[in-house]
Design a protein around this motif. Structure first.
Motif, PDB file in Angstrom:
ATOM      1  N   ARG A  67      22.134  13.735  17.209  1.00  0.00           N
ATOM      2  CA  ARG A  67      20.941  13.487  16.401  1.00  0.00           C
ATOM      3  C   ARG A  67      21.291  12.673  15.158  1.00  0.00           C
ATOM      4  N   THR A  71      19.946   8.823  14.804  1.00  0.00           N
ATOM      5  CA  THR A  71      19.016   8.586  13.701  1.00  0.00           C
ATOM      6  C   THR A  71      19.537   7.492  12.775  1.00  0.00           C
ATOM      7  N   ILE A  86      16.669  11.244  23.031  1.00  0.00           N
ATOM      8  CA  ILE A  86      15.943  11.803  21.896  1.00  0.00           C
ATOM      9  C   ILE A  86      14.909  12.796  22.422  1.00  0.00           C
ATOM     10  N   GLU A  90      11.373  13.278  17.659  1.00  0.00           N
ATOM     11  CA  GLU A  90      11.647  11.941  17.146  1.00  0.00           C
ATOM     12  C   GLU A  90      10.735  10.871  17.745  1.00  0.00           C
ATOM     13  N   TRP A  94       9.392   7.746  15.537  1.00  0.00           N
ATOM     14  CA  TRP A  94      10.116   6.478  15.637  1.00  0.00           C
ATOM     15  C   TRP A  94       9.267   5.411  16.328  1.00  0.00           C
ATOM     16  N   PRO A 393       8.879  13.085   9.263  1.00  0.00           N
ATOM     17  CA  PRO A 393      10.247  12.567   9.197  1.00  0.00           C
ATOM     18  C   PRO A 393      11.193  13.442   8.378  1.00  0.00           C
ATOM     19  N   GLN A 396      13.802  16.834   9.738  1.00  0.00           N
ATOM     20  CA  GLN A 396      15.173  16.840  10.243  1.00  0.00           C
ATOM     21  C   GLN A 396      16.143  17.351   9.163  1.00  0.00           C
TER      22      GLN A 396
END
Length: 438
Positions: A67, A71, A86, A90, A94, A393, A396
């Motif tokens: 990850r 990323t 992924i 995500e 993304w 976002p 994470q």
């Protein structure tokens, strides 16, 4: 030899159906996680290489490392990877950033309509599909039916966490290295927090209220984390803060766990006698509930995507099409065993009599995935989408920081109250810096 030739022809036909012309002889770098299904994919991938003339350079990483590297690479447009593994967290984030190539043009033979709708929706953004599901999962309770019988226990149809604690006490025999409560302890938003998030939901908690204010010091969080720490210490294996999904799967498969709440995708491994010592001794039940059933079982899809920074998009799409197709699922069924096919992605898998026969868990897994509602993950209203994660976002970093605090409490370095107060403060800082509420 005959089957190999048929498989090769099938791969050629499948690749040939791709709408884009393929450049031959390219080397693609693929980043993936070291889970069982991905290891099978790596083992079978020479069939695609033979059919296309392309080569794959595999970068196989532990989940947290994957990850972090994926990323960093995709956010900086580094171009290190042509294919990345992924998830449903995500992908839409993304995709909206235009960091991924859309994947809606693979041709009618890909049979998009066969994809399970909840899974396809979770991997889409702005009406476009940005990653293809390799396998999808919910969570449920694996348990040793032989140990339950010996202890005079019966697993209810819908167990509660209080009942799980009661059973764990009776199943634990540390002199035999037998533990009743094997759960994830390794810190990470997709490691210990994948279990802890749904557990907190079940206890009536939530990450944020409707004003995006963190809720980590509320009673449901305290009740859930105190429960977790107590039961992990008393009935869990030693060194639990080093145990993620793979470590617990190995412990369960080698007979060291009485119960394990984790990914439904692990069932193919646990029920495979070639891999597991308890294949004929394992049963399953839904993930435990407590105050509520809302969000008590997670929803996740591991998927394959093409970064927009890749210079080999056509060849990458060809591999994604092959590895997530109905033909690939049949290939795994024939070569590895139907119990081991990637679960949770295609309706046709669950209609297949061979899979139904090999996988006694098929119906409960399918129902869990089809009925998962990532828009209503908690007892009280929330402004976010996601069951074991929050689809913003910032999560994470938040999830990993909170996971580290809870691992510290499990290790006895801080109290549960201290861990949650630290987690609350760090989350408040992150959300303020990010400009919430927006």
């Amino acid at each position: 030899m005959l089957f190999r030739n048929i498989a090769l022809l099938s791969a050629v036909a499948l690749v040939g159906g791709t709408s884009c012309a393929l450049a031959q002889g390219q080397t693609l770098t693929i980043a993936t996680v070291n889970n069982a299904d991905m290891i099978i994919m790596q083992r079978l991938s020479p069939k695609w290489e033979q059919a296309t003339g392309n080569k794959l350079n595999w970068v196989v990483l532990e989940e947290n490392v994957l990850r972090q590297r994926a990323t960093t690479d995709i956010a900086t447009k580094g171009g290190q990877f042509d294919i990345i593994t992924i998830g449903s967290y995500e992908t839409p984030i993304w995709g909206k950033q235009n960091w991924l190539v859309s994947l809606d043009d693979l041709g009618n033979d890909y049979d998009y309509g066969d994809l399970i709708p909840t899974v396809k929706s979770a991997l889409s953004a702005n009406g476009k599909l940005y990653s293809l599901p390799f396998y999808a999962e919910s969570s449920f309770t694996f348990y040793r039916k032989d140990l339950f019988d010996q202890a005079g226990l019966k697993m209810p149809d819908k167990p509660t966490y209080d009942q799980i604690s009661e059973y764990a006490a009776k199943l634990t025999d540390k002199s035999k290295e037998q533990y009743g409560f094997c759960q994830r302890g390794k810190p990470g938003w997709g490691e210990n927090m994948a279990f802890i998030g749904p557990m907190v939901n079940a206890f009536g908690g939530r990450w944020f209220n409707e004003k995006w204010e963190p809720q980590l010091t509320t009673e449901p969080w305290k009740n859930a984390i105190n429960y977790y720490v107590k039961n992990m210490r008393e009935y869990g294996p030693p060194g639990a803060t080093a145990n993620g999904h793979n470590e617990n799967r190995a412990l369960f498969a080698t007979g060291h766990c009485g119960m394990w709440v984790d990914a439904t995708s692990a069932a193919g491994y646990i029920y495979n006698p070639k891999e597991s010592q308890v294949a004929d001794k394992t049963a399953f039940a839904p993930a435990p509930v407590e105050v509520t059933s809302n969000g008590s079982a997670w929803f996740w899809a591991w998927a394959l995507a093409v970064p927009a920074s890749s210079k080999k998009v056509d060849a990458a799409k060809s591999f994604l099409k092959w590895a997530t197709s109905k033909d690939y699922i049949t290939l795994v069924g024939n070569e590895v065993g139907w119990v081991s096919v990637p679960p949770g992605t295609r309706k046709s898998t669950y209609d297949n009599p061979e899979y139904q026969k090999a996988a006694p868990f098929a119906k409960i897994v399918y129902d869990s995935i089809v009925n998962a509602d990532i828009t209503k993950p908690t007892k009280d209203p929330v402004p976010y989408v996601g069951i074991q994660y929050v689809a913003i976002p910032e999560f994470q970093g938040i999830g990993t920081a909170v996971g580290q605090q809870i691992a510290a409490a499990l290790a006895g370095q801080v109290t549960v109250d201290q861990a949650l107060e630290n987690a609350q403060r760090s989350t408040e800082r992150t959300m303020k810096q990010a400009g919430y509420p927006k």
